[in-house]
Design a protein around this motif. Sequence first.
Motif, PDB file in Angstrom:
ATOM      1  N   TYR A 160      26.145  27.169  99.677  1.00 60.16           N
ATOM      2  CA  TYR A 160      26.985  27.664  98.589  1.00 60.16           C
ATOM      3  C   TYR A 160      28.072  28.634  99.068  1.00 60.16           C
ATOM      4  CZ  TYR A 160      23.042  25.835  95.948  1.00 60.16           C
ATOM      5  OH  TYR A 160      22.070  25.008  95.440  1.00 60.16           O
ATOM      6  N   PHE A 161      27.778  29.367 100.136  1.00 61.78           N
ATOM      7  CA  PHE A 161      28.670  30.487 100.472  1.00 61.78           C
ATOM      8  C   PHE A 161      29.268  30.429 101.879  1.00 61.78           C
ATOM      9  CE2 PHE A 161      25.301  32.276  97.573  1.00 61.78           C
ATOM     10  CZ  PHE A 161      26.069  32.145  96.426  1.00 61.78           C
ATOM     11  N   ASP A 162      28.924  29.439 102.666  1.00 62.37           N
ATOM     12  CA  ASP A 162      29.484  29.340 104.019  1.00 62.37           C
ATOM     13  C   ASP A 162      30.292  28.052 104.102  1.00 62.37           C
ATOM     14  OD1 ASP A 162      30.122  29.326 106.645  1.00 62.37           O
ATOM     15  OD2 ASP A 162      28.070  29.424 107.415  1.00 62.37           O
ATOM     16  N   TYR A 163      31.603  28.196 104.371  1.00 62.40           N
ATOM     17  CA  TYR A 163      32.486  27.025 104.329  1.00 62.40           C
ATOM     18  C   TYR A 163      33.082  26.683 105.696  1.00 62.40           C
ATOM     19  CZ  TYR A 163      32.080  29.023  99.684  1.00 62.40           C
ATOM     20  OH  TYR A 163      31.584  29.580  98.541  1.00 62.40           O
ATOM     21  N   GLU A 164      32.389  26.987 106.736  1.00 60.84           N
ATOM     22  CA  GLU A 164      32.748  26.670 108.121  1.00 60.84           C
ATOM     23  C   GLU A 164      33.980  27.450 108.585  1.00 60.84           C
ATOM     24  OE1 GLU A 164      33.855  22.755 110.679  1.00 60.84           O
ATOM     25  OE2 GLU A 164      32.187  22.514 109.280  1.00 60.84           O
ATOM     26  N   THR A 165      35.135  27.213 107.958  1.00 59.73           N
ATOM     27  CA  THR A 165      36.334  27.931 108.387  1.00 59.73           C
ATOM     28  C   THR A 165      36.418  29.325 107.778  1.00 59.73           C
ATOM     29  OG1 THR A 165      37.562  26.891 106.588  1.00 59.73           O
ATOM     30  CG2 THR A 165      37.671  25.824 108.747  1.00 59.73           C
ATOM     31  N   MET A 166      35.591  29.580 106.781  1.00 59.25           N
ATOM     32  CA  MET A 166      35.557  30.897 106.137  1.00 59.25           C
ATOM     33  C   MET A 166      34.294  31.010 105.305  1.00 59.25           C
ATOM     34  SD  MET A 166      38.445  30.409 103.167  1.00 59.25           S
ATOM     35  CE  MET A 166      39.631  29.706 104.288  1.00 59.25           C
ATOM     36  N   GLY A 167      34.067  32.189 104.757  1.00 58.27           N
ATOM     37  CA  GLY A 167      32.910  32.405 103.900  1.00 58.27           C
ATOM     38  C   GLY A 167      33.351  32.769 102.486  1.00 58.27           C
ATOM     39  N   TRP A 168      32.343  33.022 101.632  1.00 59.40           N
ATOM     40  CA  TRP A 168      32.616  33.363 100.225  1.00 59.40           C
ATOM     41  C   TRP A 168      33.581  34.540 100.120  1.00 59.40           C
ATOM     42  CZ3 TRP A 168      31.569  31.955  95.165  1.00 59.40           C
ATOM     43  CH2 TRP A 168      31.656  32.947  94.193  1.00 59.40           C
ATOM     44  N   SER A 169      33.322  35.620 100.877  1.00 62.22           N
ATOM     45  CA  SER A 169      34.152  36.821 100.742  1.00 62.22           C
ATOM     46  C   SER A 169      35.593  36.560 101.169  1.00 62.22           C
ATOM     47  CB  SER A 169      33.550  37.974 101.550  1.00 62.22           C
ATOM     48  OG  SER A 169      33.385  37.591 102.888  1.00 62.22           O
ATOM     49  N   GLU A 170      35.781  35.747 102.226  1.00 63.30           N
ATOM     50  CA  GLU A 170      37.150  35.430 102.651  1.00 63.30           C
ATOM     51  C   GLU A 170      37.861  34.611 101.586  1.00 63.30           C
ATOM     52  OE1 GLU A 170      34.555  35.047 104.655  1.00 63.30           O
ATOM     53  OE2 GLU A 170      34.969  36.038 106.558  1.00 63.30           O
ATOM     54  N   LEU A 171      37.105  33.698 100.978  1.00 59.44           N
ATOM     55  CA  LEU A 171      37.702  32.869  99.939  1.00 59.44           C
ATOM     56  C   LEU A 171      38.059  33.727  98.728  1.00 59.44           C
ATOM     57  CD1 LEU A 171      38.466  29.948  99.376  1.00 59.44           C
ATOM     58  CD2 LEU A 171      36.185  29.574  98.437  1.00 59.44           C
ATOM     59  N   VAL A 172      37.162  34.637  98.385  1.00 68.00           N
ATOM     60  CA  VAL A 172      37.433  35.545  97.259  1.00 68.00           C
ATOM     61  C   VAL A 172      38.688  36.380  97.548  1.00 68.00           C
ATOM     62  CG1 VAL A 172      36.574  37.628  96.112  1.00 68.00           C
ATOM     63  CG2 VAL A 172      35.069  35.639  96.388  1.00 68.00           C
ATOM     64  N   ALA A 173      38.821  36.798  98.807  1.00 69.80           N
ATOM     65  CA  ALA A 173      39.978  37.622  99.176  1.00 69.80           C
ATOM     66  C   ALA A 173      41.291  36.861  99.012  1.00 69.80           C
ATOM     67  CB  ALA A 173      39.823  38.101 100.618  1.00 69.80           C
ATOM     68  N   MET A 174      41.217  35.548  99.020  1.00 69.41           N
ATOM     69  CA  MET A 174      42.433  34.732  98.877  1.00 69.41           C
ATOM     70  C   MET A 174      42.765  34.459  97.407  1.00 69.41           C
ATOM     71  SD  MET A 174      41.676  31.946 101.883  1.00 69.41           S
ATOM     72  CE  MET A 174      42.935  30.815 101.329  1.00 69.41           C
ATOM     73  N   ALA A 175      41.956  34.999  96.493  1.00 65.55           N
ATOM     74  CA  ALA A 175      42.132  34.668  95.071  1.00 65.55           C
ATOM     75  C   ALA A 175      43.530  35.014  94.581  1.00 65.55           C
ATOM     76  CB  ALA A 175      41.087  35.405  94.246  1.00 65.55           C
ATOM     77  N   THR A 176      44.094  34.104  93.793  1.00 59.08           N
ATOM     78  CA  THR A 176      45.414  34.352  93.214  1.00 59.08           C
ATOM     79  C   THR A 176      45.294  34.842  91.774  1.00 59.08           C
ATOM     80  OG1 THR A 176      45.473  31.971  92.780  1.00 59.08           O
ATOM     81  CG2 THR A 176      46.712  32.769  94.661  1.00 59.08           C
ATOM     82  N   LEU A 177      44.156  34.577  91.152  1.00 57.69           N
ATOM     83  CA  LEU A 177      43.880  35.112  89.814  1.00 57.69           C
ATOM     84  C   LEU A 177      42.515  35.783  89.865  1.00 57.69           C
ATOM     85  CD1 LEU A 177      44.959  32.165  87.456  1.00 57.69           C
ATOM     86  CD2 LEU A 177      46.139  34.350  87.766  1.00 57.69           C
ATOM     87  N   ARG A 178      42.466  37.006  89.385  1.00 61.45           N
ATOM     88  CA  ARG A 178      41.197  37.735  89.460  1.00 61.45           C
ATOM     89  C   ARG A 178      40.879  38.327  88.082  1.00 61.45           C
ATOM     90  NH1 ARG A 178      38.316  40.949  93.681  1.00 61.45           N
ATOM     91  NH2 ARG A 178      37.086  42.482  92.559  1.00 61.45           N
ATOM     92  N   PHE A 179      39.636  38.139  87.667  1.00 62.98           N
ATOM     93  CA  PHE A 179      39.183  38.695  86.397  1.00 62.98           C
ATOM     94  C   PHE A 179      37.969  39.572  86.681  1.00 62.98           C
ATOM     95  CE2 PHE A 179      41.185  34.628  85.553  1.00 62.98           C
ATOM     96  CZ  PHE A 179      42.041  34.905  84.492  1.00 62.98           C
ATOM     97  N   ASP A 180      38.040  40.826  86.235  1.00 66.44           N
ATOM     98  CA  ASP A 180      36.914  41.737  86.454  1.00 66.44           C
ATOM     99  C   ASP A 180      36.116  41.906  85.169  1.00 66.44           C
ATOM    100  OD1 ASP A 180      37.147  42.558  89.239  1.00 66.44           O
ATOM    101  OD2 ASP A 180      39.087  43.369  88.624  1.00 66.44           O
ATOM    102  N   GLY A 181      34.799  41.916  85.307  1.00 65.00           N
ATOM    103  CA  GLY A 181      33.936  42.068  84.144  1.00 65.00           C
ATOM    104  C   GLY A 181      33.787  40.747  83.405  1.00 65.00           C
ATOM    105  N   SER A 182      32.950  40.795  82.356  1.00 67.23           N
ATOM    106  CA  SER A 182      32.728  39.573  81.582  1.00 67.23           C
ATOM    107  C   SER A 182      34.032  39.156  80.903  1.00 67.23           C
ATOM    108  CB  SER A 182      31.643  39.814  80.538  1.00 67.23           C
ATOM    109  OG  SER A 182      30.413  40.047  81.200  1.00 67.23           O
ATOM    110  N   THR A 183      34.350  37.890  81.041  1.00 65.27           N
ATOM    111  CA  THR A 183      35.650  37.403  80.584  1.00 65.27           C
ATOM    112  C   THR A 183      35.464  36.192  79.692  1.00 65.27           C
ATOM    113  OG1 THR A 183      36.577  38.119  82.692  1.00 65.27           O
ATOM    114  CG2 THR A 183      37.936  36.648  81.353  1.00 65.27           C
TER     115      THR A 183
END
Lengths: 329, 382
Positions: B217-240
């Motif tokens: 679920y969280f390891d994508y070979e070229t990157m991990g979950w956190s790296e992918l999250v860091a690339m987010a272009t839209l971010r929503f904090d809290g319940s949305t």
Amino acid sequence: MLTHMPTRSDRPARAGFSLIELMITIVLLGIVMGSLLNVILRQQRFYRGANEIIDTRSQVRQAAELLPADLRGISTAPGAVLGVDVADLYVDGMGLHGIAYRSTFGSSVSCVIDATRRIITLPPLTLASGNTLTAWLREPAPGDSLFIFDDQGTPGGVGQWVPAQIQAVAQAVGACPSATGLTSAADDTRPSWVVTVVDALPATIPIGNRPGNPIRFFQPVLYELYQAGDGQWYLGFADCRTGRVPACTELQPVAGPYLAPSADPAVSGLTFEYLNENSAAAATPQDVASIRITFRGETVSDVKIDGLTTTNGRHRSEMTVVVGIRNRT
Amino acid sequence: MRMATDRRDGFALAIAMFAIVVIGAIIAGAFFASGQEYRVGRNTITQARAMGAAEAGQASVLARWNSAWNSSLPIGQATGWVDVPVNDGSGSAARANVTRLDQVTFWLVSEGAAGGTSVQTGSRRRTGSVLRLAIPQMNFLGALTTRGTTQIGGSSYINGNDAAPTGWTCPAAGPAMPGIAIDDATKIVTSGCNNLDCVSGDPKVLQTAEAADDATYFDYETMGWSELVAMATLRFDGSTNLQNLGPTTSGGACNVADTKNWGEPKRNSPVHPCESYYPIIYVNGDMTLNTGRGQGILLVEGDLLVQGGFEFFGPVIVKGKLQTAGTGGHFNGGVMAANVDLETNTVLGNAVVNYSSCALLTVLSNTSMPKLATARGWADLF
């Protein structure tokens, strides 16, 4: 008014130089000539010395320009494909006074790969668009080798470089057609290069027009400090090609002369130091992040120039270059 | 008065002239030699600057990668030469040309120039790089990959047969994938989905230990979950809670500032400006989606509740549990629910999960940034 013009016989007799006058003249002339000669000799010495220093520095710089250009593109990435180490730097090639490695002398991309996966057509060297898809120092020849990139059927995967030995090389006009998209109609009359490899490429490499696989051409080479017939030490170069007899050429001088090799790096004519990413000594080719190369030469004769540092009368020049390896991962 | 007849033949002048000529010749020789040395040194510096400019050009193109090339540059085509800023203070210049070699591979040529345009003083160097889009290698084991108790039923449909979304340009479909990949098949609870009739694929259900592995679920070979999250272009904090999502434009261009614009997954004629917009959406909490459509990568830190027939194209990864209800959600690509709290996933209502390698690859390649190809991506072009 008429004037009487004196004739030679009318001139009053003049006394000659006295011996003292003559001696003073000779002494003064001697001093002047001596000073002049001294200046000329000093100028000559300076000129000769400066020329020798320039020659020495030129030789040092020549190798310092040659080797980095060749070493910059080597790969030190770990791993092996089809039994061939991916790293270009050979384990036993990391010498103190020499280096043996796989030298990349050209690059291209596949334009067409035939159904047998043995015949690869490359785009022409020059394209109407000014783009560079094929570039090399020399044409590939039978016995050379290439690496072709294979994504192993996983788009976006890491992929690998598959080695192949070249069996034949030919030119064919229009063999990389504009229909591939890599060339334009204006390139259809330009010669493309057709490379045949000995063994079929893996099935994961697509066939047909425009596979677009990156390609690197390479051959094993050796650079080493060696003593030539004249007794001087030069940077020698040899290359190898499968099927050639003998496979590897003898060392030929490409720059020098340099100081003789020594176990003491501080006085050796040529020293290679293999450094890891922390600038400490690297143990294996895969650890090498940079290579520090030091060349030392000296003037062929004594040099006497005021203020110039000499060793046993000769002036030494040295140059150190650090080559960062571009292909590490 | 000095008489003309006092002239005496001498040689001081001749000697002086000779000495001056000799010294002059030596000085001229020294000047020539030092001049040559200066020129060689200058050319060396110029060559080094040209090489530096070429490499700076490469770095600049990579740092300012135009992600539109990921989707708009046809295979085989080049961008053409584009001037690239170097700014090294020496007046060096660089230009670059990017050629697309295949769907994820680009050939970048950078030419550096230094020392002006004069043949004697100028220098040009070219370097090349094979760039590969660093596509996250997401390990979708089926249309729905999950672990823990999973309730399916109602009118939902989970389909592992590979199919391209309508109108999308894709390679040929791949082999059928499992409908559901789960760590323990006995944890599937059906509700009106007798004999797993609401599941298609090969097989319908795959029981695999990989589905229990966090790496899936969280390891994508070229990157991990956190790296992918860091690339987010839209971010929503809290319940949305979002409703009626859809593409919007501003001044004729896709309005990427609109947080409810998640791109246009429908392929239109004429082309909608948001068809090439693939946001990476990260929700740092729970997310409820109700009606509308979007495309991209959806990453949810908490739980995901989808209803109202919301349509999404691309990979969906939920750390918590997945819930669909009512008219449910329509997913095209693949869904992974890590279910880290081991609650119950519920795929009920009219939910549809279609596996689509095309949607996955298209979205992932359009949201990726390039990196140097492994081992020997860099090349000196001589």
